[in-house]
Structure formats: structure tokens, C-alpha cells
Design a protein around this motif. Sequence first.
Motif: not given
Length: 689
Positions: A105, A109, A126-127, A133, A208-210, A213, A537, A540
Motif C-alpha cells: 500500500h 501510494a 488524501t487517504i 471509509s 482514496l481508501d486502502y 491504493l 499518508t 494512515t
Amino acid sequence: MQPSSHYLDSLNPEQRRAVEHGAGLAAPGPLLVIAGAGSGKTNTLAHRVAHLIVNGADPRRILLMTFSRRAASEMSRRVERIAGKALGTSSGAVADALNWAGTFHGIGARLLREHATQIGLDPAFTIHDREDSADLMNLVRHELGLSEAKSRFPTKGTCLAIYSRVVNAQDELEEVLKTVFPWCAMWPEQLRTLFGAYVAAKQSQNVLDYDDLLLYWAGMMANPGVAAGVSARFDHVLVDEYQDTNKLQSSVLLALRPGGQGLTVVGDDAQSIYSFRAATVRNILDFPNAFAPPADIVTLDRNYRSTQPILAAANAVIDLASERFTKNLWTDRQSDARPFLVTVRDEADQARYVVHKVLEAREGGMTLKNQAVLFRTSSHSGPLEIELTRRNIPFVKFGGLKFLDAAHIKDLLAILRWVENPRDRVAGFRVLQLLPGIGPASAGKILDAMATGPDPIWALGEIPTPPRAGEGWSGLVDLVGRLGRREAGWPVELGFARLWYEPLMEQAYEDAPVRLADILQLEQIASGYPSRERFLTELTLDPPDATSDQSGVPLLDEDYLILSTIHSAKGQEWKAVHVLNVVDGCIPSDLGTGSTHELEEERRLLYVAMTRARDELNLIVPQRFFVTQQSRHGDRHLYAQRSRFIPRSMVPLFDDILWPPVTPAYIEGLSPAPARMDIAAQMRGMWSK
């Protein structure tokens, strides 16, 4: 300077074969290293990376992917030491140049930011972590009216889990619902609509969520032009813990190296235990034949951790697996002490047995930290925790609340995320509602007003003070403006956010001083990052383990016992290990027997637990469990059987004991006849009505 080869002298023949694979070739063929438990996997992988560098590979062109950032950092340090020894230098230049070491991940990123404009992304994205989420999923769910459905629609967490499973397993939605979430199978069309709206919301908010990525990385690699550029920047790609990858990660890896040149993966199919995260053991089982000619295989079966009797029992458990790479762990650590198979009356006796053995070992000179109690599910340790507390034995339990899940930490990070990306509605909702007088409706109107102009932060300053917000509004506007202009620089910005948030925290929480310690810890962590974007980043993607109120035991006592789920214990080792509830229904779990692949993973779980032990292993088998709140029959005892993974033929590999030692009173207490008669009568009655 001609490098010395003495740095390889400590390796055994199989390890050395793995390290030297493809020596002298600019692009060696694909290699699979099957690394058994305790076989020196990390040391072998570090030596392979160092060996590549010593023989001329550019460390800046080596991609090393692990399953945690800490593992990547430790690997880099090992590579530096090994390469420095070979080259006769103590310089840290090697570790500094090995700057493409990280998690799937984290690497994803970085690559997405670099190639964002080529694939339609704003590089300032951003994540979201899992909770953010889920909150965004819930907002979309509510906007679509699904929270008002007449039939109970899945919760936000379940919706996110379904979405994540579809993405990572690369399966059809209907198949995922059928096999993993059957109670949600009536909602496929509504979920498809929800997920489409969720994706649109993420894109409109530049988050973006996990899962994104990996998903965007895989999409990027589907573009031949971009894929060629990404692949060409690396000469060697090495992956650790390959048995824990999912289909999406495997697709990314094979797109990076479709022919397998310069590709090394390391793992152990016998330790594949993360299917609940969509990991699949098929990735490692099918890896050799993904290439033509097939990948070379090196098996590391010499164990440096456990005694031979422990390995004999563990080997016997995994020997019954339906499909695996054949290996039998062996060791030079001979011992006359076999592992214990301990039968106890119930969970209370199980707790007393563990405490008895732990204290006995401590009196013999073994610290509590060198002892661990492992269990299939977090709730299984409840009776033991009560007994440990009663006996004043300090312990730390792994698998609790994560640092970033604490409300006060999420509050502060939401401020930074919102300033970094003012279109992030989840962060904005959270920050605005910290102010007394601003609720969800008011927060929504403020965010809508901010979204109408080209500069959301400027628009925030033009919004009139909400009627109930009071003096706190101007303070928030000033803070957002100051952080948005980056006047103070990083990490001073976090200090300004803390000063604004601290009075609100004191009003909201009785334990504000404890929470303040967490925030100060967060500031200390922040000082190690060069920018706000890098901090958000990487924090997280790889958060600290626990908050201060949970990590306080080690600070208050010099020694403490380890309690851990088996999943959290993977990769660890202790001198003495106690495994709770080795009975059908627990290991394997009742929920893990629905299919052959689920049952095989439960077998691997027991194998992982057993191979954590160095000198002493106790598998504990309670004969009965106290079950509460049965709808028809009230509280009662249920009788259990030893795990099917240890059949009668395997018992001679253990010291099979009954605890406490047999006495007439104990035998009378064990007698199941009255309870069995009562339960049998109740069961007959249930079906006769």
C-alpha cells in the motif's frame, strides 16, 4: 575494493542457494523461497538483497515489499549491516539508497502520486483509513435512502467489508455475497448502486481508501505505456510473506514482472492464515507455474527456533493438509521434553493451569515476557484475564484498539486531513461537529457552501458565523486559514491544531490528561516526517499499535505476560507458549468448517500457534464450556471434543496429562452423566414440539 564473500558463511546450504540464485545474471529468473517457520526467512531475504548490491545492483533500482513499514525498516538496516561487512564499510549509504522498501500500500501510494496526472488523479489526494471509509460509505448509504429500507440493510461496516472483498479478491459481487456474506445476498442491486455512488463520492472529494491504493495501481499497470515506465525503474523485485497476498496484489506483481525476471517471492503456504482479508494461499501455490519455464523453488526446512519434539508435533498437524509444498521442519535442538496435551475440566481450570505454569516458569528464571498465551478469538481469553487480574499478574493483550481508532486522535488528524484536502467531507464533518452548536445539518450546509467556489478555505472564511457556534467559530476559521497557508511549517502546524483542540477535548472527556499524552506522542511522531502530506499518508498506512491507556502496563511493571490472538502472534516467538481451547468449535472455529479451504486454514492456524514455541508448548483441552443466555434452555454447560487436527494417532507425540491431578473429588466433578441426561432430554423436547 574486491568484496569479501565471508558474509555468506553463516548461511546454511539452502539459504545460500536462495541468496546466490541467478548469480552473475543481469536478470535472473523467478525464484520462490518456501521458508518454514523459524527457518531464518528474514535473514535469508536480507542477505539476498545485500548480495545483489554487493555484486553491483543499484539499490535505488531494487523494490522490496513487506507487510509492514517496520519490517521494511528492519530489513533495510540488516541489508546495510550485511553489505557494509562485505564491502568493508560502515556507511549508511546502502540503506539510504534502498528507498523503495515498504508495504504494497505504501509503495502504491508513492507511485500513484508520481503518476497521478497520467491516470486522472489529483496528486494532492488524501487517504481514508477504514473508519473514515466506513463513515463516507454511511453518508452515501443515507443519501440513497438505504438506511430507511423496510428490510434491514447491511450496516456501513458490512457494506465496506463487502466492497473491500470484491476489490481485493477480484470476485463478482454476487459470488462474494453467496460465499462470504450470505445474509446480505438479497441486496446485490442496491449494493452495486451504493458502491458506484461511494466511488463517485471518493473521486469528487479527492480521497482514496486502502483498497484504491492497490486498485489504481493495478489499473495503472493495465496501461502499457505507464506499466513499461514503472517496471523499467526496477531491476529486482522482492516480496516477503507472499502467502498473505490477495489476487489484486498478485496481479500487480505479475504486471510488474510478467516474465519473472529479477523476481523473488518468499513465504510459507503452511502459514497462510489471512483469508478474512481476502488473502489466498493459491498465490504461492500457483506461483511457480505462472512463468515459462517455471520458477525455481528453494525450500528452507531447517528450524532455528523450536525443539525437535515440538517440531515433530507441528509437522504431524500440517502433514494432514490437503495441498501444500512438501517439507518437514527439522532442528539440531534436541530435547527429551515433549509438548503437553493438557485436559482440564472447564475454562476456569484452564485459566488456573495457565497461571500455575506461568508462575512456575517465572520461579525457574523465565521472565513473563518470554511466555505467551495464544487463542483463536479475542473473547477466548476472558476467564484467563480475570484470573490474571485476581492474581496480580500483569499482562498485555495484542489485538485491541489501534492508535488511530481512538476518538481524540481521529479528531486531531481530521483537522490536518481537512486542511490538506478541503474537499474531504468526512474529515470536514468531524471537525465542524467538534464545535458546540454545530450538528450534522449545519455541518452539511457549511461544506456545501465551501464546495461552490474554487478555494474552499477562502469560502469558509466568508461564511457567516452559524447561530449556535459562538466564539469557537472564529478560532476554527483562523486555524484552518493559518494551516492552509502553511505559515508555520511542519510539524509546528500540529502544535497549533492541538492548542485549538485541547479545550474542546477537556470538555468532552473526563480522562483528558491521558488523551493529551496520546496527542503529545503524536506530535513526537510527527517530528520524524518531512511534510504534512508524508505524515498523513504513512501514519494512515502504518499506525502505532495502541493508545497510552492500553500500552501503560509495560510502563508500570518491569515484566508482563503476553496474551495474543494467533493471527497477531504470527512472526513472533516465545520460550513457552500456551494455546487455549484446542477443541472443535474453537480450533477449528465453528465458522471455519463450511468448506475445505476454510477448514485447511484453521489447520494452518493451529500450526502457526504451535511453531511460536521455542522450548515448551502446552495445548489445552477444556472438556466443557459454560454457555449463557440460551433462548430456550437458559445457562448451561456444553461438552467439547479435542480438536480434529490432533487425532488419536497423534497423541503419542505429546505428554498427555490431566490437570489438576486425578482425585476422587475431581472425577466426581468431571462426571458428565447428569448434565448429559438433562441436555439429551431437552434436545428431544425441542424437536417434539
